[in-house]
Scaffold this motif. Structure first.
Motif, PDB file in Angstrom:
ATOM      1  N   MET A   1     -78.806  39.838 -31.310  1.00 30.50           N
ATOM      2  CA  MET A   1     -78.784  40.859 -30.055  1.00 30.50           C
ATOM      3  C   MET A   1     -77.391  41.680 -29.846  1.00 30.50           C
ATOM      4  O   MET A   1     -76.384  40.941 -30.099  1.00 30.50           O
ATOM      5  N   ASN A   2     -77.149  42.583 -29.664  1.00 26.45           N
ATOM      6  CA  ASN A   2     -76.150  43.556 -29.621  1.00 26.45           C
ATOM      7  C   ASN A   2     -75.620  43.411 -28.334  1.00 26.45           C
ATOM      8  O   ASN A   2     -76.125  42.847 -27.253  1.00 26.45           O
ATOM      9  N   LYS A   3     -74.181  43.480 -28.293  1.00 21.21           N
ATOM     10  CA  LYS A   3     -73.470  43.393 -27.244  1.00 21.21           C
ATOM     11  C   LYS A   3     -73.979  44.164 -25.852  1.00 21.21           C
ATOM     12  O   LYS A   3     -74.034  43.651 -24.728  1.00 21.21           O
ATOM     13  N   ASP A   4     -74.449  45.268 -26.001  1.00 17.98           N
ATOM     14  CA  ASP A   4     -75.036  46.218 -25.117  1.00 17.98           C
ATOM     15  C   ASP A   4     -76.174  45.528 -24.245  1.00 17.98           C
ATOM     16  O   ASP A   4     -76.320  45.551 -23.166  1.00 17.98           O
ATOM     17  N   LYS A   5     -77.056  45.332 -25.397  1.00 15.21           N
ATOM     18  CA  LYS A   5     -78.247  44.624 -24.641  1.00 15.21           C
ATOM     19  C   LYS A   5     -77.985  43.299 -23.944  1.00 15.21           C
ATOM     20  O   LYS A   5     -78.717  43.155 -22.746  1.00 15.21           O
ATOM     21  N   LYS A   6     -76.897  42.475 -24.651  1.00 17.47           N
ATOM     22  CA  LYS A   6     -77.016  41.094 -23.870  1.00 17.47           C
ATOM     23  C   LYS A   6     -76.133  41.610 -22.468  1.00 17.47           C
ATOM     24  O   LYS A   6     -76.414  40.820 -21.357  1.00 17.47           O
ATOM     25  N   GLU A   7     -75.383  42.433 -22.160  1.00 14.93           N
ATOM     26  CA  GLU A   7     -74.684  42.670 -21.015  1.00 14.93           C
ATOM     27  C   GLU A   7     -75.886  43.181 -20.061  1.00 14.93           C
ATOM     28  O   GLU A   7     -75.880  43.012 -18.825  1.00 14.93           O
ATOM     29  N   TYR A   8     -76.726  44.204 -20.453  1.00 19.45           N
ATOM     30  CA  TYR A   8     -77.720  44.721 -19.707  1.00 19.45           C
ATOM     31  C   TYR A   8     -78.602  43.481 -19.267  1.00 19.45           C
ATOM     32  O   TYR A   8     -78.956  43.499 -18.026  1.00 19.45           O
ATOM     33  N   ILE A   9     -79.048  42.679 -20.019  1.00 21.14           N
ATOM     34  CA  ILE A   9     -79.885  41.527 -19.750  1.00 21.14           C
ATOM     35  C   ILE A   9     -79.125  40.643 -18.575  1.00 21.14           C
ATOM     36  O   ILE A   9     -79.573  40.266 -17.518  1.00 21.14           O
ATOM     37  N   LYS A  10     -77.940  40.288 -19.000  1.00 19.82           N
ATOM     38  CA  LYS A  10     -76.916  39.532 -17.978  1.00 19.82           C
ATOM     39  C   LYS A  10     -76.727  40.343 -16.754  1.00 19.82           C
ATOM     40  O   LYS A  10     -76.976  39.371 -15.618  1.00 19.82           O
ATOM     41  N   SER A  11     -76.959  41.762 -16.577  1.00 21.86           N
ATOM     42  CA  SER A  11     -76.730  42.268 -15.146  1.00 21.86           C
ATOM     43  C   SER A  11     -77.801  42.087 -14.555  1.00 21.86           C
ATOM     44  O   SER A  11     -78.008  41.854 -13.223  1.00 21.86           O
ATOM     45  N   TRP A  12     -79.119  42.279 -15.229  1.00 16.18           N
ATOM     46  CA  TRP A  12     -80.412  42.067 -14.381  1.00 16.18           C
ATOM     47  C   TRP A  12     -80.333  40.499 -14.003  1.00 16.18           C
ATOM     48  O   TRP A  12     -80.832  40.317 -12.649  1.00 16.18           O
ATOM     49  N   LEU A  13     -80.112  39.524 -14.611  1.00 15.99           N
ATOM     50  CA  LEU A  13     -80.239  38.042 -14.403  1.00 15.99           C
ATOM     51  C   LEU A  13     -78.867  37.808 -13.040  1.00 15.99           C
ATOM     52  O   LEU A  13     -79.101  37.332 -12.116  1.00 15.99           O
ATOM     53  N   TYR A  14     -77.773  38.430 -13.185  1.00 18.65           N
ATOM     54  CA  TYR A  14     -76.954  38.292 -12.157  1.00 18.65           C
ATOM     55  C   TYR A  14     -77.476  38.897 -10.745  1.00 18.65           C
ATOM     56  O   TYR A  14     -77.317  38.165  -9.824  1.00 18.65           O
ATOM     57  N   ARG A  15     -78.113  39.975 -10.709  1.00 18.74           N
ATOM     58  CA  ARG A  15     -78.676  40.629  -9.471  1.00 18.74           C
ATOM     59  C   ARG A  15     -79.936  39.723  -9.123  1.00 18.74           C
ATOM     60  O   ARG A  15     -80.177  39.428  -7.911  1.00 18.74           O
ATOM     61  N   ALA A  16     -80.601  39.309 -10.266  1.00 16.57           N
ATOM     62  CA  ALA A  16     -81.753  38.294  -9.781  1.00 16.57           C
ATOM     63  C   ALA A  16     -81.307  37.211  -8.962  1.00 16.57           C
ATOM     64  O   ALA A  16     -81.899  36.627  -7.896  1.00 16.57           O
ATOM     65  N   LYS A  17     -80.200  36.676  -9.561  1.00 18.77           N
ATOM     66  CA  LYS A  17     -79.388  35.539  -8.872  1.00 18.77           C
ATOM     67  C   LYS A  17     -78.953  35.664  -7.416  1.00 18.77           C
ATOM     68  O   LYS A  17     -79.068  34.801  -6.513  1.00 18.77           O
ATOM     69  N   GLU A  18     -78.315  36.788  -7.364  1.00 15.24           N
ATOM     70  CA  GLU A  18     -77.775  37.237  -6.015  1.00 15.24           C
ATOM     71  C   GLU A  18     -78.963  37.232  -4.942  1.00 15.24           C
ATOM     72  O   GLU A  18     -78.879  36.741  -3.931  1.00 15.24           O
ATOM     73  N   ASP A  19     -80.180  37.802  -5.186  1.00 14.17           N
ATOM     74  CA  ASP A  19     -81.175  37.800  -4.314  1.00 14.17           C
ATOM     75  C   ASP A  19     -81.741  36.338  -4.107  1.00 14.17           C
ATOM     76  O   ASP A  19     -82.365  36.129  -2.914  1.00 14.17           O
ATOM     77  N   LEU A  20     -81.690  35.588  -5.434  1.00 16.41           N
ATOM     78  CA  LEU A  20     -82.359  34.181  -5.089  1.00 16.41           C
ATOM     79  C   LEU A  20     -81.473  33.439  -4.087  1.00 16.41           C
ATOM     80  O   LEU A  20     -81.979  32.572  -3.245  1.00 16.41           O
ATOM     81  N   ALA A  21     -80.061  33.607  -4.532  1.00 20.96           N
ATOM     82  CA  ALA A  21     -79.136  32.941  -3.394  1.00 20.96           C
ATOM     83  C   ALA A  21     -79.403  33.092  -1.961  1.00 20.96           C
ATOM     84  O   ALA A  21     -79.056  32.478  -1.227  1.00 20.96           O
ATOM     85  N   ALA A  22     -79.383  34.591  -1.723  1.00 22.58           N
ATOM     86  CA  ALA A  22     -79.758  35.071  -0.535  1.00 22.58           C
ATOM     87  C   ALA A  22     -80.756  34.520   0.323  1.00 22.58           C
ATOM     88  O   ALA A  22     -80.986  34.086   1.465  1.00 22.58           O
ATOM     89  N   LEU A  23     -81.989  34.557  -0.571  1.00 21.84           N
ATOM     90  CA  LEU A  23     -83.245  34.225  -0.105  1.00 21.84           C
ATOM     91  C   LEU A  23     -83.326  32.463   0.522  1.00 21.84           C
ATOM     92  O   LEU A  23     -83.488  32.121   1.465  1.00 21.84           O
ATOM     93  N   ASN A  24     -82.575  31.752  -0.444  1.00 26.14           N
ATOM     94  CA  ASN A  24     -82.584  30.316  -0.271  1.00 26.14           C
ATOM     95  C   ASN A  24     -81.560  30.116   0.843  1.00 26.14           C
ATOM     96  O   ASN A  24     -81.580  29.098   1.580  1.00 26.14           O
ATOM     97  N   LYS A  25     -80.238  30.792   1.157  1.00 26.95           N
ATOM     98  CA  LYS A  25     -79.288  30.646   2.084  1.00 26.95           C
ATOM     99  C   LYS A  25     -80.192  30.885   3.181  1.00 26.95           C
ATOM    100  O   LYS A  25     -80.106  29.875   4.362  1.00 26.95           O
ATOM    101  N   LEU A  26     -80.702  32.039   3.636  1.00 29.11           N
ATOM    102  CA  LEU A  26     -81.405  32.364   4.789  1.00 29.11           C
ATOM    103  C   LEU A  26     -82.446  31.316   5.232  1.00 29.11           C
ATOM    104  O   LEU A  26     -82.824  30.958   6.064  1.00 29.11           O
ATOM    105  N   ALA A  27     -83.370  30.744   4.043  1.00 32.94           N
ATOM    106  CA  ALA A  27     -84.149  29.679   4.070  1.00 32.94           C
ATOM    107  C   ALA A  27     -83.787  28.657   4.771  1.00 32.94           C
ATOM    108  O   ALA A  27     -84.447  27.767   5.547  1.00 32.94           O
ATOM    109  N   GLU A  28     -82.446  27.957   4.648  1.00 34.27           N
ATOM    110  CA  GLU A  28     -81.933  26.833   5.174  1.00 34.27           C
ATOM    111  C   GLU A  28     -81.183  27.184   6.628  1.00 34.27           C
ATOM    112  O   GLU A  28     -81.119  26.111   7.164  1.00 34.27           O
TER     113      GLU A  28
END
Length: 130
Positions: A1-28
């Motif tokens: 996998m090339n560097k650009d693709k890896k960074e693109y996927i990493k960005s999607w995962l980072y943003r997904a984790k942000e949303d997951l962290a927010a919803l779990n914090k609010l749920a607490e």
């Protein structure tokens, strides 16, 4: 996998984790005050996780908030891991956030969407490990 693709996927995962962290914090906290916001973040997390999975597999997708459309594309790649009922999660992406379609989900429904988002996160994270 090339560097650009890896960074693109990493960005999607980072943003997904942000949303997951927010919803779990609010749920607490006092969940009854945040059900629609939690469900919005659940939809956003699932959308971004699915897009990361599709990008990893070089599957093009349009700009969409339709997680049913995205899960269908994921199922074409891996129908066992993505045999998931997303219920009406797509609705929380855009439409019910406007006054015309205003809807406040109940606690049980909210908990269902929290579980779905967390499960999708675990599935995608496990499938994309290098």
């Amino acid at each position: 996998m090339n560097k650009d693709k890896k960074e693109y996927i990493k960005s999607w995962l980072y943003r997904a984790k942000e949303d997951l962290a927010a919803l779990n914090k609010l749920a607490e906290s006092e969940m009854e005050f945040y059900t629609s916001t939690i469900c919005f973040h659940a939809q956003q997390a699932v959308e971004k996780y699915l897009k990361a999975f599709l990008a990893y597999h070089d599957v093009d997708f349009p700009k969409t908030h339709d997680v049913d459309f995205l899960i269908d594309k994921c199922q074409r790649i891996d129908d066992q891991n993505f045999n998931i009922d997303l219920k009406s999660l797509t609705e929380f992406g855009v439409s019910i956030r406007y006054p015309d379609d205003f809807f406040i989900p109940g606690i049980k429904e909210t908990k269902d969407y929290i579980e779905i988002a967390n499960n999708v996160g675990l599935i995608v994270e496990s499938l994309l490990k290098d």
